[in-house]
Design a protein around this motif. Structure first.
Motif, PDB file in Angstrom:
ATOM      1  N   LEU A   1       0.786  -1.174   0.135  1.00 45.04           N
ATOM      2  CA  LEU A   1       0.004  -0.052  -0.021  1.00 45.04           C
ATOM      3  C   LEU A   1       0.963   1.212   0.074  1.00 45.04           C
ATOM      4  N   GLU A   2       1.751   1.283   0.799  1.00 41.20           N
ATOM      5  CA  GLU A   2       2.747   2.276   0.964  1.00 41.20           C
ATOM      6  C   GLU A   2       3.432   2.620  -0.313  1.00 41.20           C
ATOM      7  N   ALA A   3       3.877   1.506  -0.990  1.00 39.20           N
ATOM      8  CA  ALA A   3       4.630   1.641  -2.277  1.00 39.20           C
ATOM      9  C   ALA A   3       3.764   2.442  -3.376  1.00 39.20           C
ATOM     10  N   LEU A   4       2.209   1.647  -3.396  1.00 38.28           N
ATOM     11  CA  LEU A   4       1.233   2.572  -4.378  1.00 38.28           C
ATOM     12  C   LEU A   4       1.141   3.886  -3.890  1.00 38.28           C
ATOM     13  N   ASP A   5       1.153   4.270  -2.553  1.00 34.23           N
ATOM     14  CA  ASP A   5       1.130   5.467  -2.010  1.00 34.23           C
ATOM     15  C   ASP A   5       2.310   6.609  -2.611  1.00 34.23           C
ATOM     16  N   ALA A   6       3.342   6.033  -2.558  1.00 33.18           N
ATOM     17  CA  ALA A   6       4.427   6.889  -3.106  1.00 33.18           C
ATOM     18  C   ALA A   6       4.787   6.737  -4.458  1.00 33.18           C
ATOM     19  N   ARG A   7       3.854   5.890  -5.247  1.00 39.06           N
ATOM     20  CA  ARG A   7       4.041   5.957  -6.814  1.00 39.06           C
ATOM     21  C   ARG A   7       5.501   5.183  -7.304  1.00 39.06           C
ATOM     22  N   ASP A   8       5.772   4.232  -6.306  1.00 37.98           N
ATOM     23  CA  ASP A   8       7.314   3.618  -6.351  1.00 37.98           C
ATOM     24  C   ASP A   8       6.769   2.079  -7.021  1.00 37.98           C
ATOM     25  N   GLY A   9       6.871   2.284  -8.401  1.00 33.75           N
ATOM     26  CA  GLY A   9       6.553   1.084  -9.128  1.00 33.75           C
ATOM     27  C   GLY A   9       7.520  -0.177  -8.843  1.00 33.75           C
ATOM     28  N   ASP A  10       8.820   0.154  -8.619  1.00 32.19           N
ATOM     29  CA  ASP A  10       9.719  -0.729  -8.513  1.00 32.19           C
ATOM     30  C   ASP A  10       9.252  -1.660  -7.035  1.00 32.19           C
ATOM     31  N   LYS A  11       9.156  -0.815  -6.241  1.00 30.41           N
ATOM     32  CA  LYS A  11       9.047  -1.475  -4.880  1.00 30.41           C
ATOM     33  C   LYS A  11       7.663  -2.323  -4.631  1.00 30.41           C
ATOM     34  N   ALA A  12       6.736  -1.516  -5.456  1.00 32.98           N
ATOM     35  CA  ALA A  12       5.421  -2.159  -5.461  1.00 32.98           C
ATOM     36  C   ALA A  12       5.338  -3.595  -6.026  1.00 32.98           C
ATOM     37  N   SER A  13       6.284  -3.752  -7.557  1.00 37.40           N
ATOM     38  CA  SER A  13       6.113  -4.991  -7.996  1.00 37.40           C
ATOM     39  C   SER A  13       7.064  -6.036  -7.184  1.00 37.40           C
ATOM     40  N   GLU A  14       8.174  -5.450  -6.560  1.00 41.32           N
ATOM     41  CA  GLU A  14       9.134  -6.469  -5.642  1.00 41.32           C
ATOM     42  C   GLU A  14       8.212  -6.890  -4.629  1.00 41.32           C
ATOM     43  N   THR A  15       7.401  -6.093  -4.044  1.00 38.68           N
ATOM     44  CA  THR A  15       6.631  -6.457  -2.687  1.00 38.68           C
ATOM     45  C   THR A  15       5.472  -7.436  -3.072  1.00 38.68           C
ATOM     46  N   MET A  16       4.794  -7.196  -4.136  1.00 39.66           N
ATOM     47  CA  MET A  16       3.934  -8.054  -4.780  1.00 39.66           C
ATOM     48  C   MET A  16       4.422  -9.324  -5.107  1.00 39.66           C
ATOM     49  N   LYS A  17       5.582  -9.614  -5.829  1.00 40.45           N
ATOM     50  CA  LYS A  17       6.128 -10.818  -6.010  1.00 40.45           C
ATOM     51  C   LYS A  17       6.499 -11.489  -4.760  1.00 40.45           C
ATOM     52  N   ALA A  18       6.981 -10.797  -3.793  1.00 42.27           N
ATOM     53  CA  ALA A  18       7.407 -11.651  -2.561  1.00 42.27           C
ATOM     54  C   ALA A  18       6.226 -12.189  -1.801  1.00 42.27           C
ATOM     55  N   HIS A  19       5.344 -11.475  -2.070  1.00 39.70           N
ATOM     56  CA  HIS A  19       3.968 -11.674  -1.317  1.00 39.70           C
ATOM     57  C   HIS A  19       3.260 -13.143  -2.251  1.00 39.70           C
ATOM     58  N   VAL A  20       3.258 -13.178  -3.548  1.00 43.60           N
ATOM     59  CA  VAL A  20       2.504 -14.090  -4.049  1.00 43.60           C
ATOM     60  C   VAL A  20       3.387 -15.388  -4.290  1.00 43.60           C
ATOM     61  N   ASN A  21       4.751 -15.247  -4.176  1.00 41.71           N
ATOM     62  CA  ASN A  21       5.804 -16.207  -4.068  1.00 41.71           C
ATOM     63  C   ASN A  21       5.622 -17.037  -2.659  1.00 41.71           C
ATOM     64  N   LYS A  22       5.323 -16.158  -1.448  1.00 44.41           N
ATOM     65  CA  LYS A  22       5.154 -16.567  -0.076  1.00 44.41           C
ATOM     66  C   LYS A  22       3.981 -17.522  -0.173  1.00 44.41           C
TER      67      LYS A  22
END
Length: 238
Positions: free
Chosen positions: A207-228
């Protein structure tokens, strides 16, 4: 010479009208578009909505009932009601998931490609209203009074809202398809306060990555989430 490629064509299988109705109703229930305890329209209305016969609607309803997704109740306040997906979890055994594990694993791998890119695009395109809605979903799912069924509902909405915020209808459709296929497996996973907070923690970071408009962090966090999730389900099934 006839090309050998034609031998790769898939066989045509007949599809009943009731199958099309079943697919749409089942997806709506699994993705929480229709909520638990919500009453389905009468057969006559559904037949009108689908432009199909009442017999076709009746066949689809019967299959939904057999799958434990709905319940027909008699009496003055009777009708056909949606059941919480976790209410019939005992009918979907670990063995059933294991038997379809190869296909589900492919779907989870596909998810690990699609959803991170959905998050990256969402970081660039998300609106203020969409961001506020996602924040509300995260806050609700973190509450101590959040039941298993409610958490599953909020989790689905969280991921679908990000897919919608990507602004790409093909990605949104792909995420909906993935969630429809993997949710029966997720419903079997253990749920407690620890697993709830662990998932919510990644939701907060995303959520915070989306709020910061940080596409790289949003993508990396989502990848970690779904891989978990892929890892946890693998350990549970294999």
């Amino acid at each position: 010479m006839v090309s050998s490629y034609f031998a790769r064509f898939k066989h045509v299988t007949p599809k009943r009208v009731s199958d099309f109705i079943l697919e749409q109703l089942e997806e709506a229930i699994i993705l929480k578009d229709v909520l638990p305890e919500e009453q389905l329209p009468p057969e006559r209305e559904l037949a009108t909505l689908f432009k199909a016969s009442r017999l076709a609607v009746r066949e689809a309803i019967a299959e939904l009932e057999e799958k434990g997704l709905i319940e027909r109740r008699l009496g003055a306040k009777g009708g056909t009601f949606v059941l919480p997906l976790t209410a019939k979890t005992h009918q979907r055994t670990k063995q059933q998931i294991a038997e379809n594990w190869a296909r589900m694993k492919e779907m989870l791998e596909y998810r690990s490609i699609i959803e991170p890119e959905a998050a990256r695009l969402a970081a660039a395109r998300i609106t203020t209203e969409q961001l506020a809605h996602i924040r509300e979903l995260v806050e609700k799912s973190s509450g101590e009074d959040c039941t298993r069924e409610m958490f599953r509902s909020l989790d689905v909405k969280f991921h679908l809202e990000i897919a919608h915020a990507s602004g790409n209808s093909y990605i949104e459709s792909a995420v909906r398809r993935v969630r429809t296929n993997i949710n029966p497996g997720l419903d079997l996973m253990p749920y407690n306060r620890q697993t709830q907070l662990s998932s919510c923690e990644l939701h907060h970071v995303l959520l915070e990555a989306l709020d910061a408009r940080d596409g790289d962090k949003a993508s990396e966090t989502m990848k970690a989430h779904v891989n978990k999730t892929l890892s946890a389900l693998s350990q549970f099934v294999e």
